[in-house]
Design a protein around this motif. Structure first.
Motif, PDB file in Angstrom:
ATOM      1  N   ALA A 261       1.549   8.167 -16.987  1.00 28.46           N
ATOM      2  CA  ALA A 261       2.449   8.461 -18.099  1.00 28.46           C
ATOM      3  C   ALA A 261       3.370   9.632 -17.794  1.00 28.46           C
ATOM      4  CB  ALA A 261       1.638   8.754 -19.352  1.00 28.46           C
ATOM      5  N   GLN A 262       3.016  10.432 -16.801  1.00 23.22           N
ATOM      6  CA  GLN A 262       3.859  11.563 -16.445  1.00 23.22           C
ATOM      7  C   GLN A 262       5.035  11.141 -15.553  1.00 23.22           C
ATOM      8  OE1 GLN A 262       1.487  15.048 -15.226  1.00 23.22           O
ATOM      9  NE2 GLN A 262      -0.312  13.854 -15.817  1.00 23.22           N
ATOM     10  N   LEU A 263       5.052   9.879 -15.138  1.00 23.24           N
ATOM     11  CA  LEU A 263       6.086   9.386 -14.228  1.00 23.24           C
ATOM     12  C   LEU A 263       6.994   8.402 -14.941  1.00 23.24           C
ATOM     13  CD1 LEU A 263       3.802   8.631 -11.132  1.00 23.24           C
ATOM     14  CD2 LEU A 263       4.907  10.803 -11.737  1.00 23.24           C
ATOM     15  N   SER A 264       8.224   8.312 -14.467  1.00 21.88           N
ATOM     16  CA  SER A 264       9.125   7.279 -14.980  1.00 21.88           C
ATOM     17  C   SER A 264       8.634   5.917 -14.476  1.00 21.88           C
ATOM     18  CB  SER A 264      10.551   7.541 -14.503  1.00 21.88           C
ATOM     19  OG  SER A 264      10.639   7.325 -13.097  1.00 21.88           O
ATOM     20  N   ILE A 265       9.192   4.849 -15.029  1.00 18.06           N
ATOM     21  CA  ILE A 265       8.787   3.504 -14.591  1.00 18.06           C
ATOM     22  C   ILE A 265       9.036   3.332 -13.097  1.00 18.06           C
ATOM     23  CG2 ILE A 265       9.279   1.042 -14.812  1.00 18.06           C
ATOM     24  CD1 ILE A 265       9.921   1.556 -17.769  1.00 18.06           C
ATOM     25  N   ARG A 266      10.222   3.755 -12.621  1.00 20.18           N
ATOM     26  CA  ARG A 266      10.544   3.631 -11.200  1.00 20.18           C
ATOM     27  C   ARG A 266       9.620   4.492 -10.349  1.00 20.18           C
ATOM     28  NH1 ARG A 266      12.771  -0.124  -8.440  1.00 20.18           N
ATOM     29  NH2 ARG A 266      14.884  -0.062  -9.320  1.00 20.18           N
ATOM     30  N   GLU A 267       9.372   5.737 -10.782  1.00 19.57           N
ATOM     31  CA  GLU A 267       8.484   6.630 -10.033  1.00 19.57           C
ATOM     32  C   GLU A 267       7.078   6.055  -9.968  1.00 19.57           C
ATOM     33  OE1 GLU A 267      10.625  10.930 -11.083  1.00 19.57           O
ATOM     34  OE2 GLU A 267       8.950  10.165 -12.283  1.00 19.57           O
ATOM     35  N   GLY A 268       6.616   5.502 -11.096  1.00 24.45           N
ATOM     36  CA  GLY A 268       5.273   4.937 -11.118  1.00 24.45           C
ATOM     37  C   GLY A 268       5.129   3.780 -10.152  1.00 24.45           C
ATOM     38  N   GLU A 269       6.144   2.940 -10.089  1.00 26.45           N
ATOM     39  CA  GLU A 269       6.103   1.790  -9.174  1.00 26.45           C
ATOM     40  C   GLU A 269       6.098   2.245  -7.723  1.00 26.45           C
ATOM     41  OE1 GLU A 269       8.355  -2.515  -8.534  1.00 26.45           O
ATOM     42  OE2 GLU A 269       9.296  -0.952  -9.762  1.00 26.45           O
ATOM     43  N   ILE A 270       6.964   3.217  -7.404  1.00 28.52           N
ATOM     44  CA  ILE A 270       7.035   3.705  -6.029  1.00 28.52           C
ATOM     45  C   ILE A 270       5.735   4.410  -5.647  1.00 28.52           C
ATOM     46  CG2 ILE A 270       8.164   5.416  -4.541  1.00 28.52           C
ATOM     47  CD1 ILE A 270      10.793   4.705  -5.961  1.00 28.52           C
ATOM     48  N   ALA A 271       5.205   5.238  -6.558  1.00 32.79           N
ATOM     49  CA  ALA A 271       3.959   5.956  -6.266  1.00 32.79           C
ATOM     50  C   ALA A 271       2.812   4.981  -6.043  1.00 32.79           C
ATOM     51  CB  ALA A 271       3.625   6.913  -7.410  1.00 32.79           C
ATOM     52  N   SER A 272       2.738   3.933  -6.850  1.00 29.83           N
ATOM     53  CA  SER A 272       1.663   2.946  -6.699  1.00 29.83           C
ATOM     54  C   SER A 272       1.775   2.211  -5.364  1.00 29.83           C
ATOM     55  CB  SER A 272       1.709   1.942  -7.856  1.00 29.83           C
ATOM     56  OG  SER A 272       1.440   2.575  -9.081  1.00 29.83           O
ATOM     57  N   ARG A 273       2.981   1.830  -5.004  1.00 28.37           N
ATOM     58  CA  ARG A 273       3.173   1.124  -3.734  1.00 28.37           C
ATOM     59  C   ARG A 273       2.822   2.026  -2.553  1.00 28.37           C
ATOM     60  NH1 ARG A 273       6.466  -3.503  -3.404  1.00 28.37           N
ATOM     61  NH2 ARG A 273       7.128  -4.335  -5.421  1.00 28.37           N
ATOM     62  N   TYR A 274       3.277   3.283  -2.621  1.00 27.72           N
ATOM     63  CA  TYR A 274       3.014   4.226  -1.530  1.00 27.72           C
ATOM     64  C   TYR A 274       1.509   4.492  -1.416  1.00 27.72           C
ATOM     65  CZ  TYR A 274       3.389   8.439   1.350  1.00 27.72           C
ATOM     66  OH  TYR A 274       3.261   9.374   2.359  1.00 27.72           O
ATOM     67  N   ALA A 275       0.840   4.663  -2.561  1.00 24.78           N
ATOM     68  CA  ALA A 275      -0.600   4.925  -2.547  1.00 24.78           C
ATOM     69  C   ALA A 275      -1.387   3.731  -2.001  1.00 24.78           C
ATOM     70  CB  ALA A 275      -1.083   5.275  -3.956  1.00 24.78           C
ATOM     71  N   SER A 276      -0.830   2.510  -2.192  1.00 28.22           N
ATOM     72  CA  SER A 276      -1.540   1.320  -1.714  1.00 28.22           C
ATOM     73  C   SER A 276      -1.314   1.052  -0.234  1.00 28.22           C
ATOM     74  CB  SER A 276      -1.100   0.097  -2.528  1.00 28.22           C
ATOM     75  OG  SER A 276       0.259  -0.215  -2.273  1.00 28.22           O
ATOM     76  N   GLY A 277      -0.441   1.870   0.417  1.00 20.86           N
ATOM     77  CA  GLY A 277      -0.294   1.758   1.862  1.00 20.86           C
ATOM     78  C   GLY A 277       1.068   1.331   2.351  1.00 20.86           C
ATOM     79  N   GLU A 278       2.004   1.033   1.450  1.00 25.59           N
ATOM     80  CA  GLU A 278       3.337   0.631   1.887  1.00 25.59           C
ATOM     81  C   GLU A 278       4.108   1.833   2.445  1.00 25.59           C
ATOM     82  OE1 GLU A 278       5.722  -1.917  -0.580  1.00 25.59           O
ATOM     83  OE2 GLU A 278       3.958  -2.553  -1.741  1.00 25.59           O
TER      84      GLU A 278
END
Length: 321
Positions: A261-278
């Motif tokens: 919730a502390q991230l924007s929609i775009r930030e949340g998507e990028i953070a999730s992808r990066y954390a998953s290994g992309e």
């Protein structure tokens, strides 16, 4: 056969609900005991709650009694015959004179170690089980004069009054928290400083049960209880729980946001992808962004979430317990 003075009892009950609305939470128990005095005379008292297993006192309000009893009593808890009678009959008021004679009481370790020091000649107590927490809520009145045991009429009066004392205190507690600014929330709870539930909304219970399926009882799951004891918010990827101190209590206000919730929609998507290994490049291709833009978004995510590297980001987004 009831032998109580119905008119006096009704007058006390009405004062609890009518005048009690104007009494601040911090002074409510002292005020309520003053009202009780008009129905049952006593010299000192304690009113609090306790855990059943293992047996332990929690919050206790003392009337005309030195607070050293809170340290002196616990070693005698298991040997307290009066407490055992209360636990055996929740909702029933117990009169010590129905359990033992004065002469036998004076020979007990309980009297020699505690009764004599705190002038507890006779006891009149009631124990109820709180529906939310399953903690014991008790109120025991004491007389100091060995020649003045409590009567059966007083026992009945105390038994009839006790549920109203507890409910009026509960209402005062809820009113206190509902006046707290900006706490309109479906998911809320009132707990003590140890992390034991006192009040909670059904939505809060459902949320906690969903996150910790094995959870039961009055104590919050340890991750939440730890935050309560520390006086800080609990934050995970699924839940943010604000902890607001209110005297001896803590108000918990939850919302299903957590770190994302502390991230924007775009930030949340990028953070999730990066954390998953992309990689930066893979994320950029998938989202039609420049790699530099992805790096900038991730830098913002790191600052907002207070992390310094990918491993910390993964832990922060995956925090559930």
């Amino acid at each position: 056969m009831l032998t109580v003075d119905a008119s006096t009892l009704n007058a006390v009950i009405l004062r609890l609900y009518r005048e009690g609305r104007e009494v601040p939470l911090g002074s409510f128990q002292a005020w309520a005991l003053e009202q009780t005095q008009s129905l049952v005379a006593f010299d000192s008292a304690w009113w609090g709650n306790a855990a059943a297993e293992p047996p332990a006192l929690h919050e206790v309000f003392l009337h005309n009694c030195d607070d050293s009893i809170l340290d002196e009593y616990p070693p005698h808890l298991e040997d307290d015959f009066f407490r055992a009678a209360l636990v055996a009959s929740p909702g029933r008021t117990v009169n010590m004179s129905d359990l033992t004679t004065r002469a036998n009481y004076l020979r007990t370790v309980l009297y020699r170690q505690l009764g004599r020091r705190y002038k507890i000649a006779w006891s009149l107590g009631t124990l109820l089980i709180e529906p939310t927490s399953s903690l014991y809520e008790f109120l025991t009145l004491w007389r100091h004069d060995g020649q003045r045991p409590f009567s059966e009429s007083e026992r009945q009066s105390k038994e009839l009054l006790m549920p109203h004392l507890v409910e009026a205190h509960r209402v005062a507690r809820l009113r206190h928290f509902l006046k707290t600014p900006a706490v309109v929330n479906r998911e809320w709870a009132v707990v003590d400083a140890h992390g034991f539930l006192r009040e909670a909304s059904p939505a809060f219970i459902a949320r906690v049960s969903g996150l910790w399926p094995a959870w039961s009882g009055s104590a919050l799951p340890e991750p939440l209880a730890s935050s309560v004891r520390a006086g800080c918010a609990y934050v995970s990827s699924e839940l943010r729980l604000e902890v607001t101190p209110c005297g001896q209590w803590r108000y918990l206000s939850a919302r299903p946001d957590g770190a994302m919730a502390q991230l924007s929609i775009r930030e949340g998507e990028i953070a999730s992808r990066y954390a998953s290994g992309e990689t930066y490049s893979a994320i950029a291709r998938s989202l039609s962004l420049a790699p530099a833009t992805v790096r900038n978004h991730l830098a913002h995510c790191f600052r907002k979430l207070g992390v310094n590297n990918k491993a910390e980001l993964v832990r922060r987004l995956d925090e559930k317990t």
